[in-house]
Design a protein around this motif. Structure first.
Motif, PDB file in Angstrom:
ATOM      1  N   SER A 157       0.855  -1.185   0.000  1.00  0.00           N
ATOM      2  CA  SER A 157       0.000   0.000   0.000  1.00  0.00           C
ATOM      3  C   SER A 157       0.888   1.230   0.000  1.00  0.00           C
ATOM      4  O   SER A 157       2.072   1.151   0.346  1.00  0.00           O
ATOM      5  CB  SER A 157      -0.918   0.021   1.228  1.00  0.00           C
ATOM      6  N   ASP A 178      -4.464   0.698  -1.636  1.00  0.00           N
ATOM      7  CA  ASP A 178      -4.010  -0.686  -1.528  1.00  0.00           C
ATOM      8  C   ASP A 178      -3.845  -1.338  -2.892  1.00  0.00           C
ATOM      9  O   ASP A 178      -4.633  -1.091  -3.808  1.00  0.00           O
ATOM     10  CB  ASP A 178      -5.019  -1.515  -0.717  1.00  0.00           C
ATOM     11  N   GLY A 203       4.446  -0.734   3.870  1.00  0.00           N
ATOM     12  CA  GLY A 203       3.364   0.240   3.760  1.00  0.00           C
ATOM     13  C   GLY A 203       3.553   1.315   4.802  1.00  0.00           C
ATOM     14  O   GLY A 203       4.198   1.093   5.830  1.00  0.00           O
ATOM     15  N   TYR A 209      -3.859  -2.383   5.756  1.00  0.00           N
ATOM     16  CA  TYR A 209      -4.127  -2.927   4.427  1.00  0.00           C
ATOM     17  C   TYR A 209      -5.511  -3.578   4.412  1.00  0.00           C
ATOM     18  O   TYR A 209      -5.863  -4.350   5.297  1.00  0.00           O
ATOM     19  CB  TYR A 209      -3.061  -3.958   4.057  1.00  0.00           C
ATOM     20  N   PHE A 219      -5.049  -8.105   5.638  1.00  0.00           N
ATOM     21  CA  PHE A 219      -3.624  -8.223   5.953  1.00  0.00           C
ATOM     22  C   PHE A 219      -3.300  -9.605   6.531  1.00  0.00           C
ATOM     23  O   PHE A 219      -2.314 -10.225   6.126  1.00  0.00           O
ATOM     24  CB  PHE A 219      -3.185  -7.124   6.917  1.00  0.00           C
TER      25      PHE A 219
END
Length: 495
Positions: A157, A178, A203, A209, A219
Motif C-alpha cells: 500500500s 491498496d 506500507g 491494508y 492483511f
C-alpha cells in the motif's frame, strides 16, 4: 560513446529505499549505468536526491548538498541533477528557485517519469518540474535494481489515512491506496523465482491494508497466503499501527511458519495525554495489551518500537509514563528521537515547545534504560542455537575479526565465526550464541551446519566475475568484479 552513469542518494524511511530501487531500475532501463563504488562527489552524469521531509532541517540538508554540487555541475557540461521524494512533493517550484542548477523535480506519485523528465530537460535546456497529485503507478510495478539478491521489499500500500500531528507524510504521500492481493502475491512469487528468500511487506501503515478494498482481515489473509509460497523462507512487515493491529493478525503471525517472530510496533509516547495531542488513536493500556497478546501467542518474538521524546506539552510525569511502558514492554530495540518541528504539521505550531536541554536530558535517560533492557534481553539468547541468514555488509569489522554476519529469525544481528565451508549471502548457517551485547549477538564457536540456498546461488550469480576467454586475445578483455552491493537497511522509524 560510453553509457551515462547515475547515482541515487536516499534519505528517510524504507518507503524511500524501496522507491530508490525503482529509480535505479528505471534509469538502467533507460540505458544509464550505476556509478562505480568510490566515485567522487559530482563525478556521476546524473545525481538523484530521493528526499525526506520528516526532520526539521531536511531542506537545509538538501540545499547544502545541492550547493556543493553547483560548481561541479558548472564544470561538467551535460551533468544533470534531479530531486524527488517527500521534500520535492512539498516544496515543488521552491527547489528550482533556490537551486536553479537543478534539472528535474518530481514527486512521490510520479517516480516513473524520471527518465522522461531528464531527457526533456536535456533537450529543452530548462528545468522540468512535474508533481503529480495522485499515484500514477505502484512503485513495485516499475523496473527495479534491487540492492540485495536475497531479500526484497514488496509494497502492499502507499499513503496513510492517519492524521498524527507530528507527521507530514500523509500530506505528501496521500490517502492510503491498496494493491490487489493477487498482484502482491504474483510479485512475491516472481521474486522467489529469481532467488529471493526473504521479503518485507511495506506500507506507511502496513496493517491497515484492506481498508481501501473493503476487507478488514485482508492483511492477515495476505500473511497466511505468503505461507503457501514455496521457497519463501522469511516474511517480515513494517510498519504497523497499534490502532489497526487486530487479533487475526497475531494469529496469522503465530500460525504461519515463514512469518518471522519479529514485530516493529511504534509507541511514540507512553502518556495518554501526549498520545491524544499526537492524535494517536490508542492509549497506554491498549498498547501494552497488544504486546501482551503477541507475547502470549509468540513467546520468543523480538519487539521493537519508535519513541519521540519532548513532544510539545510533555511534562516530567508524561515522560515517566513513557519510561514505564518501555520497562513493561521490554523492547529488543527502540528507535528513539528527540522531537523536532516538522514544517506544515500541527505540532510545529503548538504551545509548550520543550527547551532543548530538557529534551536532551530526557532522551539520554530513555536511551540508557533501553540499552540496559536490550542487553538483558539479548543475554537470554546466550546458549540458544539459531538459524542465521548470512547478510552482506552488516558487520563492519568482519574482515578484521574473520567473522561473517547475518540475521536471526527475530532479526537480531549475529556475528559468527567464518566456517571452513564456502558461505554466501543468502545462505543459512546454524550457530550457538556465546555472547550478547546490547545491539548484537556473537557465536564464537564453530558453525554447526551450513545450508546452501537458491538465494545464495542468486547472490553468487549476480557477483560472478566474468570468465577470461582462453587462448590468444586481440585487444584488451574487460575483466573485473561488479560493484559491491550496499547493505539492505532495516527497521522503521519516524526519521
Amino acid at each position: 560513446m560510453s553509457a551515462k552513469t547515475y547515482e541515487v542518494r536516499t534519505y528517510g524511511c524504507q518507503m524511500n529505499v524501496h522507491d530508490s530501487e525503482r529509480l535505479s531500475g528505471l534509469l538502467e532501463d533507460a540505458g544509464y549505468v550505476r556509478a562505480p563504488e568510490g566515485t567522487g562527489e559530482g563525478d556521476a552524469d546524473v545525481v538523484v536526491f530521493n528526499t525526506c521531509a520528516v526532520r526539521e532541517n531536511a531542506d537545509n540538508r538538501l540545499y547544502g548538498n545541492l550547493g556543493r554540487l553547483a560548481p561541479m555541475k558548472a564544470a561538467r557540461p551535460g551533468m544533470q541533477i534531479a530531486v524527488g521524494g517527500c521534500l520535492a512533493q512539498k516544496d515543488r517550484d521552491t527547489i528550482v528557485k533556490r537551486a536553479p542548477w537543478v534539472d528535474v523535480v518530481f514527486g512521490t506519485h510520479n517516480i516513473g517519469k524520471l527518465p522522461v523528465l531528464l531527457e526533456r530537460a536535456r533537450v529543452l535546456d530548462e528545468a522540468q518540474v512535474e508533481i503529480a497529485e495522485s499515484l500514477e503507478a505502484f512503485p513495485s510495478t516499475l523496473p527495479t535494481r534491487r540492492e540485495s539478491a536475497y531479500a526484497a521489499w514488496v509494497s502492499i500500500s502507499v499513503g496513510c489515512n492517519n492524521t498524527c500531528t507530528f507527521c507530514i507524510v500523509p500530506a505528501l504521500r496521500g490517502k492510503e491506496k491498496d494493491r490487489r492481493p493477487g498482484d502482491i502475491l504474483a510479485e512475491i512469487e516472481a521474486l522467489v523465482g529469481e532467488g529471493v528468500s526473504e521479503i518485507t511487506l511495506l506500507g506507511q501503515n502496513v496493517n491497515a491494508y484492506g481498508s481501501d478494498i473493503g476487507d478488514r482481515e485482508a492483511f492477515s489473509k495476505l500473511l497466511r497466503a505468503c505461507g503457501n509460497i514455496e521457497g519463501l523462507e522469511r516474511v517480515r512487515f513494517t510498519s504497523p499501527h497499534p490502532r489497526d493491529f487486530t487479533d487475526d493478525v497475531i494469529a496469522a503471525m503465530a500460525e504461519t511458519p515463514n512469518v518471522m517472530p519479529q514485530l516493529h510496533m511504534p509507541l511514540q509516547s507512553g502518556s495518554d495525554t501526549v498520545l491524544k495531542a499526537m492524535r494517536r488513536s490508542y492509549r497506554q493500556d491498549r498498547y501494552l495489551g497488544i504486546i501482551e497478546k503477541v507475547r502470549a501467542a509468540i513467546p520468543h518474538a523480538a519487539i521493537s518500537t519508535d519513541v519521540i521524546v519532548g513532544f510539545p506539552g510533555e511534562t516530567e510525569e508524561d515522560f515517566e509514563q513513557t519510561m514505564h511502558v518501555v520497562r513493561e514492554a521490554r523492547f529488543a530495540q527502540a528507535f528513539t528521537f528527540q522531537y523536532s518541528k516538522r514544517p506544515g504539521t500541527p505540532a510545529a505550531e503548538m504551545e509548550g515547545q520543550i527547551p532543548k536541554q530538557v529534551v536532551q536530558a530526557r532522551y539520554e535517560r530513555l536511551v540508557a534504560l533501553q540499552e540496559e533492557i536490550s542487553w538483558e534481553e539479548n543475554k537470554k539468547q546466550v546458549g540458544l542455537t539459531l538459524e542465521v541468514m548470512v547478510a552482506e555488509g552488516e558487520g563492519r569489522k568482519d574482515g578484521a575479526t574473520h567473522r561473517l554476519s547475518g540475521r536471526a529469525p527475530d532479526n537480531r544481528l549475529v556475528h559468527f565465526t567464518k566456517p571452513a565451508a564456502d558461505v554466501r549471502p543468502g545462505d543459512v548457517v546454524t550457530v550457538e550464541i556465546t555472547y550478547a551485547a546490547p545491539h548484537h549477538l556473537l557465536a564464537e564457536g564453530p558453525t554447526t551446519a551450513v545450508r546452501r540456498t537458491r538465494a545464495g546461488d542468486a547472490w553468487e550469480k549476480r557477483n560472478a566475475v566474468p570468465a577470461q576467454p582462453a587462448g590468444v586475445m586481440l585487444g584488451i578483455p574487460t575483466i573485473g568484479v561488479p560493484t559491491p552491493l550496499p547493505a539492505v537497511t532495516g527497521g522503521c522509524s519516524v526519521d
